[in-house]
Design an enzyme around this catalytic site. Structure first.
Site, mmCIF file in Angstrom:
data_model
loop_
_atom_site.group_PDB
_atom_site.id
_atom_site.type_symbol
_atom_site.label_atom_id
_atom_site.label_comp_id
_atom_site.label_asym_id
_atom_site.label_seq_id
_atom_site.Cartn_x
_atom_site.Cartn_y
_atom_site.Cartn_z
ATOM 1 N N CYS A 5 -1.465 -4.350 2.921
ATOM 2 C CA CYS A 5 -1.899 -5.127 4.082
ATOM 3 C C CYS A 5 -1.519 -4.378 5.357
ATOM 4 O O CYS A 5 -0.611 -3.534 5.347
ATOM 5 C CB CYS A 5 -1.221 -6.503 4.079
ATOM 6 S SG CYS A 5 -1.888 -7.651 2.852
ATOM 7 N N HIS B 200 -6.299 -9.486 2.261
ATOM 8 C CA HIS B 200 -5.592 -9.467 0.979
ATOM 9 C C HIS B 200 -6.268 -10.333 -0.075
ATOM 10 O O HIS B 200 -6.180 -10.044 -1.280
ATOM 11 C CB HIS B 200 -4.153 -9.953 1.189
ATOM 12 C CG HIS B 200 -3.311 -9.945 -0.038
ATOM 13 N ND1 HIS B 200 -2.590 -8.833 -0.443
ATOM 14 C CD2 HIS B 200 -3.086 -10.905 -0.990
ATOM 15 C CE1 HIS B 200 -1.947 -9.109 -1.570
ATOM 16 N NE2 HIS B 200 -2.235 -10.359 -1.921
ATOM 17 N N ASN C 153 -9.464 -0.304 -10.505
ATOM 18 C CA ASN C 153 -8.942 -1.206 -11.524
ATOM 19 C C ASN C 153 -8.809 -2.576 -10.879
ATOM 20 O O ASN C 153 -8.206 -2.694 -9.805
ATOM 21 C CB ASN C 153 -7.556 -0.769 -12.008
ATOM 22 C CG ASN C 153 -7.585 0.574 -12.705
ATOM 23 O OD1 ASN C 153 -8.565 0.923 -13.340
ATOM 24 N ND2 ASN C 153 -6.497 1.332 -12.588
ATOM 25 N N HIS D 211 -8.260 -2.818 -3.791
ATOM 26 C CA HIS D 211 -8.147 -1.378 -3.572
ATOM 27 C C HIS D 211 -8.580 -0.625 -4.813
ATOM 28 O O HIS D 211 -8.706 -1.184 -5.900
ATOM 29 C CB HIS D 211 -6.701 -0.999 -3.225
ATOM 30 C CG HIS D 211 -5.758 -1.066 -4.399
ATOM 31 N ND1 HIS D 211 -5.332 -2.249 -4.968
ATOM 32 C CD2 HIS D 211 -5.171 -0.073 -5.144
ATOM 33 C CE1 HIS D 211 -4.525 -1.996 -5.984
ATOM 34 N NE2 HIS D 211 -4.417 -0.681 -6.122
#
Length: 354
Positions: free
Chosen positions: A73, A116, A156, A169
């Site tokens: 973040c 997030h 992933n 991410h």
């Protein structure tokens, strides 16, 4: 797209990718970090002929931190993270706990958004297009490093996959060798070329899927997505640009423009496979690009023979049940798939956005 490169307190590179050209990125990393020390080492298995990265320093990496301590973040007040600025569009930085480093390659983290609680599927087409530009730019930059032979961009997603940071991410691994999976493709490519008088294996596979149609999931003007005939995973989709290119760098403007529409739709369908009331579908999304090193070991094959494509798959085989790689898969590399590819494709067509 505006690109701004800076350095973190321990010397690692960080790059902001912004949609707007007037954004200024001058926030400094205020953390008291020592220089990063890694122990990455590549060892070759004499029996299988493949390579293994030994990276003991990764034992100490960040593991499932609470949301208010997320290192991906933006920094805010006294809460300092890997990203010094208070906001960002897309950011890429050298991994603090890399599997590959120095002469053994390089590992980078790609943060898709500063939010997030989002996932890639929640991005706008403009945001997804910016991620594509970041992947492309990093592929170009990393390919010029002497220690790099192949660039692998991937995501992933989900705790079931082994993700330890919940922030949306992905990662980029820049390998100092051609990976075993790519080497298998190149060998098949060379054999097919010799046996068919010069035909391209990738082109023949895509043409066959388009002709048969039963496994095609989504088709645009410039991209086609299908479940492969011999899918390894319960729900697995391969996404190809219709104009064959070896890597992300070679995509034309038309394919780049259409990519966010097609890819976001695929991801949203993945989240609906098992029903709207089910947890988000865990998946791996992996770009396959031609190696930048020599292909002399693969008779008659050039970089232009390789076909850029993305492989997207989940380890969930049905609601509440995962596909484990047990004896046959882990011990002998022989996959056993519980979901017929034609049934998987039908389901992915069924859950299309209205």
């Amino acid at each position: 797209m505006k690109k701004t490169s800076t350095r973190l307190a321990d010397g690692r590179e960080l790059i902001y990718y912004d949609v707007r050209d007037d954004v200024v990125r001058d926030a400094a990393d205020r953390r008291p970090l020592d220089r990063t020390v890694t122990t990455s080492e590549i060892r070759r298995d004499p029996l299988l002929g493949d390579s293994v990265a030994i990276a003991s320093h990764r034992q100490g990496r960040t593991y499932h931190p609470p949301a208010d301590e997320c290192p991906l973040c933006p920094s805010e007040g006294d809460r300092l993270s890997e990203i010094p600025d208070s906001s960002y569009d897309v950011v890429v930085f050298e991994n603090r706990f890399p599997s590959l480093a120095g002469d053994s390659g390089r590992c980078e983290v790609v943060c898709f958004t500063s939010d997030h609680d989002q996932s890639f599927a929640d991005l706008t087409e403009e945001q997804a297009g910016l991620v594509l530009e970041a992947w492309t730019d990093r592929t170009a930059e990393l390919s010029h490093l002497d220690s790099v032979e192949q660039v692998f961009c991937f995501e992933n997603r989900g705790a079931e996959i082994g993700v330890t940071l919940g922030h949306p991410h992905g990662q980029i691994y820049a390998y100092p060798f051609t990976t075993p999976r790519t080497a298998l493709m190149l060998r098949s490519l060379a054999e097919h070329k010799e046996q068919t008088g010069g035909r391209n294996l990738f082109a023949d596979v895509v043409d066959k899927e388009l002709a048969e149609g039963s496994r095609v999931v989504l088709e645009g003007e410039h991209w086609v997505a299908f479940v492969p005939y011999a899918a390894h995973w319960p729900y697995e989709v391969h996404l190809y640009p219709k104009r064959q290119v070896p890597d992300l760098l070679a995509l034309d403007d038309a394919a780049r423009t259409e990519f966010p529409q097609v890819y976001l739709e695929l991801l949203r369908r993945f989240d609906r496979i098992f029903g709207e009331d089910q947890p988000a579908t865990p998946y791996i999304a992996a770009w396959h690009q031609a190696p930048f090193g020599t292909l002399d070991a693969f008779d008659g094959v050039t970089r232009d023979d390789f076909a850029l494509h993305l492989e997207l798959f989940t380890i969930r085989r049905t609601s509440g049940k995962l596909k484990f790689l047990a004896g046959s898969e882990s011990g002998m590399s022989v996959f056993i798939n519980d979901v017929p590819p034609e049934a998987a494709a039908a389901r992915l067509r069924e859950v299309a956005s209205k």
